[in-house]
Every structure is written in structure tokens, then in C-alpha cells.
Design a protein around this motif. Structure first.
Motif, PDB file in Angstrom:
ATOM      1  N   GLY A  14      47.887  -5.601  47.396  1.00  0.00           N
ATOM      2  CA  GLY A  14      48.253  -6.665  46.478  1.00  0.00           C
ATOM      3  C   GLY A  14      49.196  -7.692  47.074  1.00  0.00           C
ATOM      4  O   GLY A  14      49.858  -8.424  46.344  1.00  0.00           O
ATOM      5  N   PHE A  15      49.303  -7.741  48.388  1.00  0.00           N
ATOM      6  CA  PHE A  15      50.206  -8.666  49.102  1.00  0.00           C
ATOM      7  C   PHE A  15      51.658  -8.520  48.630  1.00  0.00           C
ATOM      8  O   PHE A  15      52.303  -9.497  48.233  1.00  0.00           O
ATOM      9  CB  PHE A  15      49.756 -10.123  48.935  1.00  0.00           C
ATOM     10  N   PRO A  16      52.196  -7.305  48.651  1.00  0.00           N
ATOM     11  CA  PRO A  16      53.601  -7.159  48.252  1.00  0.00           C
ATOM     12  C   PRO A  16      54.529  -7.858  49.252  1.00  0.00           C
ATOM     13  O   PRO A  16      54.267  -7.875  50.456  1.00  0.00           O
ATOM     14  CB  PRO A  16      53.815  -5.643  48.280  1.00  0.00           C
ATOM     15  N   LYS A  17      55.588  -8.439  48.743  1.00  0.00           N
ATOM     16  CA  LYS A  17      56.558  -9.099  49.602  1.00  0.00           C
ATOM     17  C   LYS A  17      57.390  -8.047  50.324  1.00  0.00           C
ATOM     18  O   LYS A  17      58.063  -7.236  49.700  1.00  0.00           O
ATOM     19  CB  LYS A  17      57.463 -10.002  48.772  1.00  0.00           C
ATOM     20  N   PRO A  18      57.372  -8.053  51.689  1.00  0.00           N
ATOM     21  CA  PRO A  18      58.111  -7.007  52.398  1.00  0.00           C
ATOM     22  C   PRO A  18      59.611  -7.312  52.450  1.00  0.00           C
ATOM     23  O   PRO A  18      60.032  -8.472  52.456  1.00  0.00           O
ATOM     24  CB  PRO A  18      57.504  -7.035  53.800  1.00  0.00           C
ATOM     25  N   THR A  19      60.401  -6.267  52.490  1.00  0.00           N
ATOM     26  CA  THR A  19      61.832  -6.410  52.747  1.00  0.00           C
ATOM     27  C   THR A  19      62.017  -6.849  54.194  1.00  0.00           C
ATOM     28  O   THR A  19      61.339  -6.353  55.099  1.00  0.00           O
ATOM     29  CB  THR A  19      62.545  -5.071  52.515  1.00  0.00           C
ATOM     30  N   VAL A  20      62.924  -7.790  54.431  1.00  0.00           N
ATOM     31  CA  VAL A  20      63.171  -8.299  55.788  1.00  0.00           C
ATOM     32  C   VAL A  20      64.427  -7.637  56.343  1.00  0.00           C
ATOM     33  O   VAL A  20      65.463  -7.567  55.668  1.00  0.00           O
ATOM     34  CB  VAL A  20      63.331  -9.830  55.783  1.00  0.00           C
ATOM     35  N   ALA A  21      64.337  -7.144  57.578  1.00  0.00           N
ATOM     36  CA  ALA A  21      65.462  -6.477  58.229  1.00  0.00           C
ATOM     37  C   ALA A  21      65.514  -6.888  59.687  1.00  0.00           C
ATOM     38  O   ALA A  21      64.527  -7.394  60.250  1.00  0.00           O
ATOM     39  CB  ALA A  21      65.318  -4.964  58.111  1.00  0.00           C
ATOM     40  N   THR A  22      66.672  -6.707  60.323  1.00  0.00           N
ATOM     41  CA  THR A  22      66.795  -6.980  61.762  1.00  0.00           C
ATOM     42  C   THR A  22      66.420  -5.765  62.591  1.00  0.00           C
ATOM     43  O   THR A  22      65.943  -5.903  63.722  1.00  0.00           O
ATOM     44  CB  THR A  22      68.217  -7.419  62.114  1.00  0.00           C
ATOM     45  N   ARG A  23      66.618  -4.576  62.021  1.00  0.00           N
ATOM     46  CA  ARG A  23      66.258  -3.337  62.713  1.00  0.00           C
ATOM     47  C   ARG A  23      65.765  -2.321  61.690  1.00  0.00           C
ATOM     48  O   ARG A  23      66.019  -2.452  60.491  1.00  0.00           O
ATOM     49  CB  ARG A  23      67.454  -2.757  63.471  1.00  0.00           C
ATOM     50  N   PHE A  24      65.050  -1.300  62.185  1.00  0.00           N
ATOM     51  CA  PHE A  24      64.642  -0.183  61.353  1.00  0.00           C
ATOM     52  C   PHE A  24      65.600   0.984  61.569  1.00  0.00           C
ATOM     53  O   PHE A  24      66.075   1.195  62.698  1.00  0.00           O
ATOM     54  CB  PHE A  24      63.232   0.282  61.727  1.00  0.00           C
ATOM     55  N   PRO A  25      65.863   1.763  60.528  1.00  0.00           N
ATOM     56  CA  PRO A  25      66.613   2.998  60.752  1.00  0.00           C
ATOM     57  C   PRO A  25      65.863   3.897  61.735  1.00  0.00           C
ATOM     58  O   PRO A  25      64.648   4.042  61.649  1.00  0.00           O
ATOM     59  CB  PRO A  25      66.671   3.642  59.356  1.00  0.00           C
ATOM     60  N   GLY A  26      66.589   4.451  62.681  1.00  0.00           N
ATOM     61  CA  GLY A  26      65.976   5.363  63.641  1.00  0.00           C
ATOM     62  C   GLY A  26      65.192   4.689  64.746  1.00  0.00           C
ATOM     63  O   GLY A  26      64.488   5.374  65.505  1.00  0.00           O
ATOM     64  N   ASP A  27      65.294   3.346  64.882  1.00  0.00           N
ATOM     65  CA  ASP A  27      64.553   2.680  65.961  1.00  0.00           C
ATOM     66  C   ASP A  27      65.229   2.945  67.308  1.00  0.00           C
ATOM     67  O   ASP A  27      66.295   3.573  67.382  1.00  0.00           O
ATOM     68  CB  ASP A  27      64.428   1.188  65.685  1.00  0.00           C
ATOM     69  N   GLN A  28      64.611   2.491  68.384  1.00  0.00           N
ATOM     70  CA  GLN A  28      65.117   2.763  69.734  1.00  0.00           C
ATOM     71  C   GLN A  28      65.069   1.492  70.576  1.00  0.00           C
ATOM     72  O   GLN A  28      64.101   0.723  70.514  1.00  0.00           O
ATOM     73  CB  GLN A  28      64.278   3.852  70.413  1.00  0.00           C
ATOM     74  N   VAL A  29      66.135   1.293  71.325  1.00  0.00           N
ATOM     75  CA  VAL A  29      66.221   0.207  72.306  1.00  0.00           C
ATOM     76  C   VAL A  29      66.498   0.861  73.665  1.00  0.00           C
ATOM     77  O   VAL A  29      67.409   1.679  73.782  1.00  0.00           O
ATOM     78  CB  VAL A  29      67.346  -0.789  71.945  1.00  0.00           C
ATOM     79  N   TYR A  30      65.739   0.512  74.712  1.00  0.00           N
ATOM     80  CA  TYR A  30      65.884   1.204  75.993  1.00  0.00           C
ATOM     81  C   TYR A  30      65.301   0.336  77.102  1.00  0.00           C
ATOM     82  O   TYR A  30      64.665  -0.702  76.848  1.00  0.00           O
ATOM     83  CB  TYR A  30      65.165   2.553  75.956  1.00  0.00           C
ATOM     84  N   ARG A  31      65.540   0.781  78.342  1.00  0.00           N
ATOM     85  CA  ARG A  31      64.862   0.203  79.503  1.00  0.00           C
ATOM     86  C   ARG A  31      64.459   1.331  80.432  1.00  0.00           C
ATOM     87  O   ARG A  31      64.972   2.450  80.343  1.00  0.00           O
ATOM     88  CB  ARG A  31      65.761  -0.804  80.229  1.00  0.00           C
ATOM     89  N   PHE A  32      63.514   1.027  81.343  1.00  0.00           N
ATOM     90  CA  PHE A  32      63.017   2.031  82.267  1.00  0.00           C
ATOM     91  C   PHE A  32      63.831   2.053  83.549  1.00  0.00           C
ATOM     92  O   PHE A  32      64.432   1.038  83.949  1.00  0.00           O
ATOM     93  CB  PHE A  32      61.544   1.784  82.603  1.00  0.00           C
ATOM     94  N   ASN A  33      63.800   3.186  84.181  1.00  0.00           N
ATOM     95  CA  ASN A  33      64.477   3.367  85.456  1.00  0.00           C
ATOM     96  C   ASN A  33      64.015   2.307  86.457  1.00  0.00           C
ATOM     97  O   ASN A  33      62.823   2.133  86.688  1.00  0.00           O
ATOM     98  CB  ASN A  33      64.154   4.778  85.977  1.00  0.00           C
ATOM     99  N   GLY A  34      64.974   1.598  87.015  1.00  0.00           N
ATOM    100  CA  GLY A  34      64.676   0.600  88.039  1.00  0.00           C
ATOM    101  C   GLY A  34      64.250  -0.739  87.496  1.00  0.00           C
ATOM    102  O   GLY A  34      63.850  -1.605  88.275  1.00  0.00           O
ATOM    103  N   GLU A  35      64.284  -0.961  86.151  1.00  0.00           N
ATOM    104  CA  GLU A  35      63.859  -2.220  85.564  1.00  0.00           C
ATOM    105  C   GLU A  35      64.960  -2.798  84.686  1.00  0.00           C
ATOM    106  O   GLU A  35      65.780  -2.066  84.126  1.00  0.00           O
ATOM    107  CB  GLU A  35      62.593  -2.028  84.716  1.00  0.00           C
TER     108      GLU A  35
END
Length: 477
Positions: free
Chosen positions: A370-391
Motif C-alpha cells: 500500500g506504499f506505506p511511508k517509511p521511517t527515515v533514519a541515519t543508521r539501523f540498530p545493529g548495523d556495522q561499519v568496517y574496512r578490510f585488511n589493507g584497504e
């Protein structure tokens, strides 16, 4: 009609009694003595004073008696369960003769009795109503004198058509039929209240044209008849049921509402298929503000109210549409909802809103919701930010996103420090196919440590440059 089919298997379907007058003038003491002689002083058998002479309700009002209690006894052979037969149409409401408790109920049309219901009166007497269309109350239910407890039918002898439509009432003074014997009933008519007027409820028959169902309708009951029950009623010609067809303005789902009175409890609602709509003659469907069985709810983090119709179509309500529904109450689904990141266009449906657990949806899924209006957020609970070895590239992983992010996007989420992920150690021969270093010729060494190659890797880097940046060097050929 209302013949007694309860007269056990000894009665043949061709044996009928002539109507007889009421035996109300019979001495009540004779009936009481008959019951007590069979029962003795069983704990379930009160004294003969525990009778309700002159207080009982007839089952269907003041209707014709098609076979009396004495007529049952005069049959050859005598009826196996003498009682009084009352002539009524199929679907007529049957009322309790007195206050009491429902002790037994049979819902199968098999055997001579057909469907029946049994009542133990507060006065200690025991009654059975036989050959029913259906029962209206469950075993153990306390009922009041005059309360509807069943609907008349014609069940018995293993088929709906038995003796034809009727109600058979058997009465035992104290005890139960098992204790006294089925043949030891007394004349129910001797216990009926005198000087009262109990008109029988008229029965009218209707047919819903979209599915061909025949309905037996009285002022207090609405019963759908099977083909054999309609046959037992004598195939009365049913009138077209007063049916309206409705739909929401935003949906093609059509519902039929058949209205048998002003009380909504006497309305029959049905979601009709395209075939049923065609069968009814493709009647025009008017738009409605509310349709029965619609589901109203609200997602977590949203102030929108959504309605789902009986066809599964969902729609976000405007205030005017909610008002047109009569401000229907809605369920708050606080654990689930739709969310999107302010810096990414994908929408996720979260099955655990607080923990941020869910997965992205595509356009078709959003449309179906029904095209519900989504809540807008900057991050999700439990999300992850990372980088790989050597990058140096930063990655973000959440329900809608699992990709590298730009420096501005990193800034939107607050410049969190990304932990370093090493791609390994892993088992031999399992360097992931996407690791570009796999398959390259040569052996790589970390100065002062052992080396690895494409066949026995201890670590895999995403690129050769990443391996070199980490201190590994290609060994000379």
C-alpha cells in the motif's frame, strides 16, 4: 412439520400417527409416579415434587401437534421413545422449556434420533429435542426458559429426510432416559403452561444468487440449508435474498452483504469471486466507507493507518477515509515497520524494529503493502561499519545496504571508527573466488614470516595491492 423421529429404530419410516389433542388434563401425579417407579432414589433423580407442571414453554410456540405422546405409544410396535411431535418448517427456532443446563448434544443426522439436544431442568426433569437442523448452544451451557437452543430440521434414520421437518420433545420426570428407560417418558403437553400465547415464528426462505445458498430466516434465526435440508422442507421456492454489493473506491474486491434486518448481527457478509459476481448478474457495486472483515493497523514509527480489505488489497487511509469508516480501531504493530536511510533510497521491512532486523523490499513489494511511508533514519540498530585488511575503503552493512560508502555518507552517520576485518585465516584451498589474488603466479612472503600462495593461503586479500600494502611481497620467480 414437526413429527417425532426420536422414536428409536423400532419405528419404521412408513408408520405415522394421527394428530391428537393435548393431554393437559391428565393427572400430573400419574406422570410423576411413572418416572419415580423407574428411577428409585438415585442421586440424579429428585422426588416427584420436583416437577414444573404448567410452566413449560412449547419448543416452537402454539403450533399443530402432528403426533401426540399417546399416539407414539399406540403405534405398532410402540415408539421406542414416546414424545410429542410439533409441525414446523425447517429452520424454526426451538426454545428451552425451562431453566436448566445442556447435558448432551448430537450433531450427526445418523440413527433414528437424528441431531438432538438434551436439557436437564433445574426442576430435576430431563428433556430431549430430536431431529434438529442444528444446535445453538454447547454442552454445559446454562439456559433460561424461552431461550433459543436449536433449530428444527428433519434429521433421522441416517438421512435428512427422515419423517419430514418436525420437532420431537421427550420428557422424563427426574433422572435420565438411560436410568428410566427410553420408553418411560411422560406426556410433555401436561407440563406446558396454560393460558399463554406463544405464536410460532414464521419461516421465510431466501437464496443468495451469487452462490445459490438457500436460507431459512425467522425473526430470531438465520440458517443456511444444505440441499437435503431444503429437500426435507419440501423445496419451498426461495425469494432472492436482499443483497447489496460494495467495494472500496481504491480496490476491485467486491463484497456481498445480505441484509435480513436492521441489526448488523443479521447481515451476511461474503467476499465474492469473479465467477460468483458473474453468477449474480454482474450487479453494480457501490463504494463504501467500511466493509466487514477489513483489517486496520499501524506500523511502528509511523502515524499512518492502513486498511487491508478481504481481498488482501492494502491502502493508506486519509483522514477523510478513516472518518468514513466510522473511525475503526486499529492494531499498533509496534514490533514491525518500514525504514529507509536518509542517504540511501532503498526501503527495508523490519521484522524486529528495535533490533533493526529485516531485509530490503523491491517496488512491487512496497506497492503490495500500500506504499506505506517509511521511517527515515541515519543508521539501523545493529548495523556495522568496517574496512578490510589493507584497504582504506569503508563499508556499511544493514538491512538495506551492504556496500562501500562515500566520505559524505560516512559523515552523515557520524564518522564512526571502522574496525578492520581480515579475510582469514581460512582453510587451505578455500580462498574465495572473488579474492583477486587467487590464481596469480608466484609465492608471497611477509618478511620474517612464512609465505602463502594460491594453493595454501593463510589469508586472502581482495587485491594484490592490498597484500603488498600489508607487507607481503611476491617471491622471485
Amino acid at each position: 412439520m414437526c413429527d417425532a423421529d426420536a422414536q428409536a429404530a423400532v419405528d419404521g419410516p412408513g408408520i405415522r400417527s394421527q394428530p391428537a389433542v393435548s393431554r393437559r388434563t391428565m393427572l400430573l401425579a400419574a406422570g410423576a409416579a411413572l418416572g419415580m417407579a423407574a428411577v428409585g432414589r438415585d442421586a440424579l433423580s429428585p422426588s416427584s415434587s420436583a416437577t414444573a407442571a404448567g410452566t413449560y414453554f412449547r419448543p416452537c410456540g402454539d403450533v399443530r401437534i402432528s403426533s401426540s405422546w399417546q399416539g407414539h405409544k399406540n403405534r405398532n410396535p410402540p415408539s421406542g421413545e414416546p414424545g410429542t411431535d410439533y409441525a414446523v418448517n425447517v429452520g424454526t427456532a426451538i426454545r428451552a422449556a425451562t431453566d436448566g443446563v445442556i447435558l448432551d448434544r448430537k450433531d450427526s443426522p445418523s440413527t433414528a434420533t437424528g441431531r438432538y439436544i438434551a436439557l436437564r431442568g433445574d426442576d430435576g426433569n430431563y428433556l430431549r429435542y430430536l431431529h434438529l437442523l442444528s444446535s445453538a448452544v454447547a454442552v454445559g451451557t446454562r439456559v433460561k426458559r424461552g431461550q433459543v437452543i436449536a433449530y428444527s430440521g428433519a434429521s433421522g434414520f441416517g438421512r435428512e429426510a427422515g419423517y419430514g421437518p418436525h420437532v420431537h420433545v421427550s420428557l422424563w420426570v427426574g433422572g435420565t432416559p438411560t436410568q428410566q428407560g427410553y420408553t418411560r417418558s411422560v406426556d410433555f403437553e401436561n407440563y406446558v403452561a396454560s393460558g399463554t400465547t406463544q405464536p410460532a415464528e414464521p419461516v421465510k426462505y431466501y437464496v443468495t444468487q451469487y452462490d445459490g445458498t438457500v436460507w431459512a430466516v425467522t425473526p430470531t434465526s438465520i440458517v443456511a440449508l444444505s440441499w437435503s435440508q431444503w429437500q426435507a422442507a419440501g423445496f419451498p421456492e426461495p425469494a432472492p435474498a436482499p443483497t447489496d454489493y460494495v467495494r472500496y473506491p481504491w480496490s476491485t474486491t467486491i463484497s456481498a452483504v445480505t441484509i435480513f434486518g436492521t441489526d448488523p448481527s443479521r447481515w451476511i457478509w461474503r467476499h465474492v469471486t469473479i465467477d460468483e459476481w458473474n453468477r449474480a448478474g454482474r450487479p453494480a457495486a457501490r463504494t463504501a466507507g467500511w466493509i466487514k472483515d477489513s483489517i486496520y493497523y499501524q506500523w511502528a514509527g509511523s502515524d499512518q493507518i492502513i486498511v487491508q480489505d478481504v481481498g488482501g488489497v492494502r491502502h493508506v487511509l486519509t483522514y477523510e477515509e478513516w472518518r468514513a469508516s466510522g473511525f475503526q480501531p486499529f492494531e499498533r504493530r509496534s514490533g514491525q515497520g518500514y525504514v529507509k536511510l536518509s542517504w540511501d533510497g532503498n526501503i527495508a521491512f523490519l521484522t524486529d524494529f528495535a533490533a533493526g532486523k529485516g531485509e530490503p523490499i523491491d517496488y512491487r513489494q512496497w506497492e503490495a503493502a500500500g506504499f506505506p511511508k517509511p521511517t527515515v533514519a541515519t543508521r539501523f540498530p545493529g548495523d556495522q561499519v568496517y574496512r578490510f585488511n589493507g584497504e582504506d575503503t569503508i563499508w556499511y552493512a544493514g538491512p538495506t545496504v551492504n556496500r562501500t560508502i562515500s566520505y559524505p555518507e560516512w559523515g552523515i552517520i557520524g564518522y564512526p571508527t571502522p574496525p578492520v576485518r581480515r579475510i582469514g585465516p581460512i582453510a587451505p584451498y578455500t580462498c574465495p573466488a572473488w579474492a583477486q589474488i587467487k590464481g596469480k603466479a608466484g609465492v608471497y612472503y611477509l618478511p620474517g614470516a612464512r609465505g602463502y600462495d594460491a594453493t595454501h593461503p593463510d589469508e586472502c586479500f581482495r587485491t594484490e595491492n592490498a597484500a603488498i600494502k600489508a607487507g607481503y611481497r611476491r617471491a622471485p620467480a
